[in-house]
Design an enzyme around this catalytic site. Sequence first.
Site, PDB file in Angstrom:
ATOM      1  N   HIS A 103      15.117  27.517 -12.518  1.00 20.11           N
ATOM      2  CA  HIS A 103      16.407  26.773 -11.673  1.00 20.11           C
ATOM      3  C   HIS A 103      16.146  26.764 -10.505  1.00 20.11           C
ATOM      4  O   HIS A 103      14.852  27.185  -9.544  1.00 20.11           O
ATOM      5  CB  HIS A 103      17.852  27.858 -12.332  1.00 20.11           C
ATOM      6  CG  HIS A 103      17.858  29.207 -11.801  1.00 20.11           C
ATOM      7  ND1 HIS A 103      16.693  29.900 -12.487  1.00 20.11           N
ATOM      8  CD2 HIS A 103      17.789  30.168 -11.135  1.00 20.11           C
ATOM      9  CE1 HIS A 103      16.626  31.202 -11.762  1.00 20.11           C
ATOM     10  NE2 HIS A 103      17.534  30.962 -11.181  1.00 20.11           N
ATOM     11  N   HIS A 122      17.082  28.383  -7.480  1.00 16.89           N
ATOM     12  CA  HIS A 122      17.175  29.161  -7.049  1.00 16.89           C
ATOM     13  C   HIS A 122      16.260  29.626  -6.633  1.00 16.89           C
ATOM     14  O   HIS A 122      14.830  29.685  -6.630  1.00 16.89           O
ATOM     15  CB  HIS A 122      17.886  31.047  -6.871  1.00 16.89           C
ATOM     16  CG  HIS A 122      19.633  31.213  -7.341  1.00 16.89           C
ATOM     17  ND1 HIS A 122      19.646  31.736  -8.358  1.00 16.89           N
ATOM     18  CD2 HIS A 122      20.686  30.593  -6.720  1.00 16.89           C
ATOM     19  CE1 HIS A 122      20.951  31.458  -8.061  1.00 16.89           C
ATOM     20  NE2 HIS A 122      21.748  30.630  -7.216  1.00 16.89           N
ATOM     21  N   ASP A 177      14.244  31.604  -5.418  1.00 18.07           N
ATOM     22  CA  ASP A 177      12.988  32.577  -5.928  1.00 18.07           C
ATOM     23  C   ASP A 177      12.760  32.586  -6.375  1.00 18.07           C
ATOM     24  O   ASP A 177      11.428  33.421  -6.937  1.00 18.07           O
ATOM     25  CB  ASP A 177      13.701  34.205  -5.663  1.00 18.07           C
ATOM     26  CG  ASP A 177      15.028  34.255  -6.905  1.00 18.07           C
ATOM     27  OD1 ASP A 177      15.775  33.119  -6.795  1.00 18.07           O
ATOM     28  OD2 ASP A 177      14.465  35.638  -7.658  1.00 18.07           O
ATOM     29  N   HIS A 178      12.381  30.871  -7.244  1.00 16.64           N
ATOM     30  CA  HIS A 178      11.682  30.704  -8.401  1.00 16.64           C
ATOM     31  C   HIS A 178      11.246  29.465  -7.733  1.00 16.64           C
ATOM     32  O   HIS A 178      10.415  28.824  -8.571  1.00 16.64           O
ATOM     33  CB  HIS A 178      13.036  30.828  -9.832  1.00 16.64           C
ATOM     34  CG  HIS A 178      13.494  31.455  -9.486  1.00 16.64           C
ATOM     35  ND1 HIS A 178      12.882  32.704 -10.932  1.00 16.64           N
ATOM     36  CD2 HIS A 178      14.783  33.065  -9.335  1.00 16.64           C
ATOM     37  CE1 HIS A 178      13.891  33.420 -11.032  1.00 16.64           C
ATOM     38  NE2 HIS A 178      14.389  33.634 -10.364  1.00 16.64           N
ATOM     39  N   HIS A 207      23.514  32.064 -15.760  1.00 10.98           N
ATOM     40  CA  HIS A 207      22.852  32.081 -14.846  1.00 10.98           C
ATOM     41  C   HIS A 207      24.498  31.973 -13.801  1.00 10.98           C
ATOM     42  O   HIS A 207      25.025  30.318 -14.415  1.00 10.98           O
ATOM     43  CB  HIS A 207      22.165  31.880 -14.337  1.00 10.98           C
ATOM     44  CG  HIS A 207      21.598  32.492 -13.210  1.00 10.98           C
ATOM     45  ND1 HIS A 207      21.235  34.140 -13.083  1.00 10.98           N
ATOM     46  CD2 HIS A 207      21.083  32.287 -12.023  1.00 10.98           C
ATOM     47  CE1 HIS A 207      21.363  34.504 -12.111  1.00 10.98           C
ATOM     48  NE2 HIS A 207      20.765  32.818 -11.549  1.00 10.98           N
TER      49      HIS A 207
HETATM   50 ZN    ZN Z   1      16.028  34.892  -9.017  1.00  9.88          ZN
HETATM   51 ZN    ZN Z   2      18.992  33.431 -10.118  1.00  9.67          ZN
END
Ligand code: ZN
Ligand code: ZN
Length: 305
Positions: free
Chosen positions: A62, A64, A66-67, A142
Amino acid sequence: LPFSLKILGANSATPAYGRHHTAQLLNIGNHHFLIDCGEGTQERLKTYKAKTLKINQIFISHLHGDHYLGLMGLIYTMHLLKRKDDLHIFGQRGLKEIIITQLKYSESRIHYRIHFHELNPEISETLFEDEILLIKSIPLTHRIACSGFLFQEKEKPVRINKAKLPQDISLQNIIRLKNGLDILDDDGNLIYKNTELTLPPRRSRSYAFCSDTKYDASIIPYIKNIDLLYHEATFLADKEEWANLTFHSTTTQAGLIAKSAEVGKLAIGHYSARYKDLSPFLNETQQIFKNTVLAIEGETIDVED
Ligand SMILES: [Zn+2]
Ligand SMILES: [Zn+2]
């Protein structure tokens, strides 16, 4: 054949205590799959001496940060390393636009082809398939569109039992045996039953990546009886209400999913930056599901056959 998962990062929102954002390298046979690509993933690939140019498929769960924030840097480094092979990137709607825009305004020309494959976060679909392997998406719950990934070895052929094999057997008949067929003479009469000269196939192994997600039992059918499950456990059990509000999971919830799905082993990760000591994560999850390990950067989790 190897089937091993290298953890390159297992922290959530912000890096903390030397822990970095989500990224994993999954090696199955000759395949090197990158799963998520948090900031600085290329540095971790280097630190752990991964063969960066052998990565031909990247799966981004996804959008976000941090990914995926490490993706642009990795794409450009692959270019500087003179990559020639096509690169396949699986991600949610918008990822292609994000990458193309960055390339456009830096006036960069990448000397290899990138194929973007847009995920449908609502369903489980086949993303990749070859003779040995099947990769499917898993719909996760999510705050934004998010998919998990299931990697499954296909059913393997029977193994030739060399100790039982007659010396004069032809290559053609060995191929018949490998295909599960009996050996017949020219008139079609049975000479050897397949099972007389073969051993059962090796086990087909499987791994599922489920991050980020709130507790959602509807994923269980997709991950039933798999060998290894990575499930996020962003918070300890006492933060369940907060976990639900932010569409994340707790230790207990990850354990419950693993238990209901009867998986072989559970690895947890995506730890919140609020925690320094990870041992309570392990203790709490193991109370629900014994065969749990912590995803720790630099460590490898092997799936035996
Ligand atoms: Zn995350
Ligand atoms: Zn996330």
